[in-house]
Design an enzyme around this catalytic site. Structure first.
Site: not given
Ligand code: 5GP
Ligand code: ZN
Length: 117
Positions: A33, A96, A103-105
């Protein structure tokens, strides 16, 4: 909803945008991330565009298993499997969710609060 061509995670999968890739499988890619919230914070994505977890159906059963296996391999490679880690799928604004590609964190390497903020 973003077109696939505009989707930043599709562009990472295609190699058009840079990312620190830590694992891959035939239908998944795992990369760090950009804004890590824990010592280990990796995103595991399907290589095909799926909007979010609410768009999953029975036809995605094998893909979901593959995401979970890649996540476990990430946890092992990062050395967090034994102490534990968290898998998170955010759906919609209240959770959020910001990137409209599933995407799986994978979060670990520190004590994670529960419930999350
Ligand atoms: P969400 O909040 O949608 O579950 O998580 C999106 C995640 O993607 C966030 O933790 C953010 O930091 C990450 N993210 C956003 N843009 C990019 C990017 O261009 N590259 C990477 N590696 N992570 C990203
Ligand atoms: Zn996409």
């Amino acid at each position: 909803m973003a077109e696939v061509g505009d989707c930043i995670f599709c562009r990472i999968v295609a190699g058009e945008l840079p990312a620190e890739v830590v694992a891959r499988s035939p239908h998944t890619l795992a990369f760090r991330d950009l804004d890590p919230q824990a010592p280990t914070h990796v995103l595991v994505v399907p290589t095909e565009h799926v909007a979010d977890a609410a768009a999953l159906g029975p036809e995605h059963a094998a893909l979901l298993a593959e995401l979970a296996v890649t996540a476990r391999e990430v946890a092992e490679a990062e050395g967090v499997r034994d102490r534990g880690y968290r898998l998170v799928l955010n759906v919609g604004d209240d959770a959020g969710n910001t990137v409209p590609h599933l995407h799986l964190h994978v979060l670990g390497g520190r004590r994670l609060e529960w419930p999350p903020g």
